[in-house]
Design a protein around this motif. Structure first.
Motif, short mmCIF file in Angstrom:
data_model
loop_
_atom_site.label_atom_id
_atom_site.label_comp_id
_atom_site.label_asym_id
_atom_site.label_seq_id
_atom_site.Cartn_x
_atom_site.Cartn_y
_atom_site.Cartn_z
N THR A 221 35.17 46.93 53.77
CA THR A 221 36.06 46.07 52.99
C THR A 221 36.24 44.75 53.74
O THR A 221 36.41 44.72 54.96
CB THR A 221 37.42 46.74 52.76
N GLY A 226 35.76 40.47 49.34
CA GLY A 226 35.23 41.60 48.58
C GLY A 226 34.87 42.78 49.46
O GLY A 226 35.66 43.21 50.30
N HIS A 237 26.42 42.99 48.74
CA HIS A 237 27.77 42.44 48.87
C HIS A 237 28.39 42.31 47.49
O HIS A 237 27.77 41.76 46.57
CB HIS A 237 27.72 41.06 49.55
N ILE A 238 29.60 42.83 47.34
CA ILE A 238 30.35 42.73 46.08
C ILE A 238 31.47 41.72 46.29
O ILE A 238 32.43 42.00 47.01
CB ILE A 238 30.95 44.09 45.66
N PRO A 239 31.38 40.53 45.69
CA PRO A 239 32.42 39.52 45.91
C PRO A 239 33.69 39.84 45.13
O PRO A 239 33.66 40.59 44.14
CB PRO A 239 31.78 38.23 45.39
N SER A 240 34.79 39.27 45.56
CA SER A 240 36.06 39.39 44.85
C SER A 240 36.42 38.05 44.23
O SER A 240 36.12 37.00 44.80
CB SER A 240 37.18 39.82 45.81
N GLU A 241 37.03 38.10 43.05
CA GLU A 241 37.50 36.86 42.45
C GLU A 241 38.67 36.31 43.26
O GLU A 241 39.51 37.07 43.74
CB GLU A 241 37.93 37.10 41.00
N ARG A 274 32.61 47.90 42.68
CA ARG A 274 32.91 46.72 41.85
C ARG A 274 34.26 46.88 41.15
O ARG A 274 35.05 45.93 41.08
CB ARG A 274 31.80 46.49 40.82
N VAL A 277 37.13 46.68 43.86
CA VAL A 277 37.40 45.31 44.31
C VAL A 277 38.37 44.63 43.35
O VAL A 277 39.29 43.92 43.78
CB VAL A 277 36.08 44.52 44.44
N ARG A 278 38.19 44.85 42.06
CA ARG A 278 39.10 44.23 41.08
C ARG A 278 40.51 44.82 41.21
O ARG A 278 41.51 44.11 41.08
CB ARG A 278 38.57 44.42 39.66
N ALA A 281 42.17 43.28 44.21
CA ALA A 281 42.53 41.88 43.97
C ALA A 281 43.81 41.76 43.16
O ALA A 281 44.64 40.88 43.42
CB ALA A 281 41.37 41.18 43.24
#
Length: 304
Positions: A221, A226, A237-241, A274, A277-278, A281
């Motif tokens: 993490t 993300g 890599h899973i990005p975060s908004e 995915r 991560v949301r 956030a």
């Protein structure tokens, strides 16, 4: 016994939270806000996070026969968590002392209390609960021997998710059961303290080294950046908004609870991360731990 998407085996604490303009240095006193008490603990947080999203969730934990323990039971049940595995007595309920600064970052000191009395014998007595779960999620706010007993008691069809927090060196068979091991930068570096990758700035290097040490899969993490997902096939890599963070308390637990649930209902690891991560956030945009956790409707992307 009914089946569960997720059984969380871990801690349940009362979070005593104070807002501060800055965290004190050694020997320094700073003034803070009024004290606020919230339900918490990594195990309790993960169970509530998953249940609020819609998971069939149970919690195996130990609390005290006191006001804090009654608060924790009430909030677990209100979220829809099955508390048949929550044991009462043996010591006062665990407490976490938390300071939160204006940026939303926190510092936490935990007094384990009853959490330290959750024993391997308690795990063996809950064999039917373990057998009923598709995924078992663990953390390290309970004794390491109890974590190891849990891992060794799960059946071959049960997936193990483990967050090594607070970090401790894991027995080889526990590490080998992790699918995934979910660690932040601090935890990953701790587990790799004797490995050259601990000095590397690349999370992919940490994940690769942890896989080499036996973990079936790894999720690193990365806070606002993300998460990184890694298994034997590679990493992504899973990005975060971007969001305006208010309080990061419990966000990692919201992430892990969401991840474990999605694995329990059949998502592959990347898809589960995915979604998680949301969830994380959304959680950081609200104060507190459990009260910040979203419902599925609040994190479902258009078209899902």
């Amino acid at each position: 016994m009914e089946g569960y998407d997720l059984l969380v085996v871990g801690s349940a604490n009362a979070d005593l939270v104070i807002g501060v303009q800055r965290r004190p240095a050694a020997g320094e006193t700073v003034l803070g806000s009024d004290l606020v008490t919230h339900p918490g603990g990594k195990g309790g947080n993960q169970a509530v996070a998953a249940a609020r999203l819609g998971a069939r969730t149970a919690l195996l934990a130990r609390i005290g026969d006191d006001a804090h323990g009654r608060l924790l039971l009430d909030t677990q049940r209100a979220a829809g968590v099955d508390t048949v595995g929550v044991l009462v007595g043996g010591a006062p309920t665990g407490v976490a002392l938390i300071t939160v600064d204006p940026s939303g970052d926190n510092s936490i000191v935990v007094s384990p209390g009853a959490n330290a009395r959750l024993t391997p014998g308690d795990i063996h007595a809950a064999s039917a609960l373990l057998a009923a779960a598709t995924v078992v999620s663990l953390q390290l706010e309970i004794p390491l021997e109890t974590v190891a007993a849990t891992v060794r008691a799960v059946g071959p069809g049960t997936r193990v998710v483990l967050n090594p927090s607070p970090p401790a060196l894991l027995p080889s068979d526990v590490l080998a059961a992790c699918d995934p091991l979910v660690a932040n930068e601090h935890e990953a570096r701790y587990l790799l303290a004797d490995h050259p990758a601990s000095e590397d700035a690349d999370p992919a290097a940490w994940a690769t080294a942890l896989l080499a040490r036996g973990s079936r899969s790894v999720v690193i993490t990365l806070g606002a950046a993300g998460a990184l997902v890694a298994d034997r096939r590679g990493h992504v890599h899973i990005p975060s908004e971007p969001v305006d963070a208010v309080d990061t308390t419990g966000a990692g637990d919201a992430f892990t609870g969401a991840l474990a649930w999605r694995l329990g209902v059949g998502d592959d690891l990347e898809s589960a991360v995915r979604f998680a991560v949301r969830v994380g956030a959304v959680a950081v945009t609200r104060p507190g731990a459990q009260q910040s956790f979203p419902t599925a409707a609040e994190v479902t992307a258009p078209g899902e």
